[in-house]
Scaffold this active site. Structure first.
Site, mmCIF file in Angstrom:
data_model
loop_
_atom_site.group_PDB
_atom_site.id
_atom_site.type_symbol
_atom_site.label_atom_id
_atom_site.label_comp_id
_atom_site.label_asym_id
_atom_site.label_seq_id
_atom_site.Cartn_x
_atom_site.Cartn_y
_atom_site.Cartn_z
ATOM 1 N N ARG A 37 0.837 -1.201 0.000
ATOM 2 C CA ARG A 37 0.000 0.000 0.000
ATOM 3 C C ARG A 37 0.869 1.248 0.000
ATOM 4 N NH1 ARG A 37 -2.895 -1.016 5.447
ATOM 5 N NH2 ARG A 37 -0.780 -1.740 5.861
ATOM 6 N N ASN A 78 10.775 -4.888 8.055
ATOM 7 C CA ASN A 78 9.776 -4.523 9.057
ATOM 8 C C ASN A 78 8.379 -5.047 8.713
ATOM 9 O OD1 ASN A 78 8.318 -2.706 11.092
ATOM 10 N ND2 ASN A 78 7.594 -1.884 9.149
ATOM 11 N N GLN A 139 -1.526 -16.542 18.574
ATOM 12 C CA GLN A 139 -1.662 -16.580 17.115
ATOM 13 C C GLN A 139 -0.512 -17.418 16.575
ATOM 14 O OE1 GLN A 139 -4.394 -15.330 15.612
ATOM 15 N NE2 GLN A 139 -3.631 -16.487 13.857
ATOM 16 N N TYR A 142 1.653 -16.572 13.379
ATOM 17 C CA TYR A 142 2.488 -15.387 13.546
ATOM 18 C C TYR A 142 3.687 -15.688 14.456
ATOM 19 C CZ TYR A 142 3.850 -10.585 14.641
ATOM 20 O OH TYR A 142 4.559 -9.406 14.812
ATOM 21 N N ILE A 175 3.385 -2.784 20.659
ATOM 22 C CA ILE A 175 3.718 -1.453 20.152
ATOM 23 C C ILE A 175 2.415 -0.685 19.958
ATOM 24 C CG2 ILE A 175 4.829 -0.146 18.296
ATOM 25 C CD1 ILE A 175 6.464 -2.662 17.681
#
Length: 232
Positions: A37, A78, A139, A142, A175
């Site tokens: 994006r 990242n 999760q 992940y 975060i």
């Protein structure tokens, strides 16, 4: 090495990626942002669009960046895919996408950018892992993907040292950005109460650690994962 310090940061459409890219630009890097994006706000970096789940697309974009910008001195992996679902609702398609973005693309970028760095005298790579890669996560896809990032960072550290390439990872806890903002309030509050510092990290605090690991101040650190977790 060239006097121009080119840095590639993935995931710059998000708050953490934008904070990292901004900090590196302030430190004198010419920053290239890579994301599927476009950024929601303008930043001091040049944007390239690419789907990290497609190696063919990623390879073509990386070639374009090399032609138009030049060799890279710093890579920050990242970008990550995170879609919270219950264990019983986790599909093979989600597992494949999580691993494609969080593992395969990271490993591919490390390999390909390291080739550039090897030919130009060296460089630095910083991977954003997660506390989920240390001790597991609710999760599971992940957490497993971030454990792989920690493992590959250690292995790349041994393989790339002779080429003057340092590679390290950061394992943040919660975060106050991106994934940290989509957690249900009750889940987030419970998590924060178990954190000794009783708060989430600000994106700039992670960006500061990226900048340190990329600097000569960290010249004897490679293959390591730095925990930035508020004391957990």
């Amino acid at each position: 090495m060239s006097s121009v310090r080119n840095a590639l940061v993935t995931g710059t459409s998000g708050e953490l990626g934008a904070a990292i890219a901004t900090r590196l630009a302030n430190d004198g890097y010419r920053v290239v942002g890579l994301d599927l994006r476009a950024p929601t706000v303008a930043g001091p970096w040049q944007h390239y669009s690419s789907d990290l789940s497609s190696i063919a697309t990623l390879s073509a974009t990386l070639d374009q960046i090399h032609r138009e910008v030049g060799p890279l001195r710093l890579l920050v992996n990242n970008a990550a895919y995170y879609n919270p679902v219950s264990l019983w609702d986790l599909t093979p398609e989600q597992i494949q996408r999580t691993m494609a973005v969080n593992v395969t693309a990271v490993m591919y970028l490390c390999q390909q950018v390291a080739k550039q760095m090897k030919d130009t005298g060296g460089g630095n790579i910083v991977n954003i892992a997660s506390i989920a890669g240390r001790g597991g996560s609710s999760q599971i896809d992940y957490g497993a993907s971030k454990a792989a990032v920690i493992n590959m960072t250690a292995t790349f550290g041994r393989l790339l040292a002779e080429h003057n390439i340092r590679i390290n990872a950061i394992a943040p806890a919660l975060i106050d950005a991106g994934m940290g903002k989509v957690l249900p309030p009750a889940v987030k509050e419970k998590y924060l109460q178990t954190t000794p510092l009783k708060r989430a990290a600000h994106p700039r605090e992670i960006a500061n650690v990226v900048a340190f690991l990329a600097s000569d101040e960290a010249s004897y650190i490679t293959g390591s994962t730095v925990d930035v977790n508020g004391g957990l």
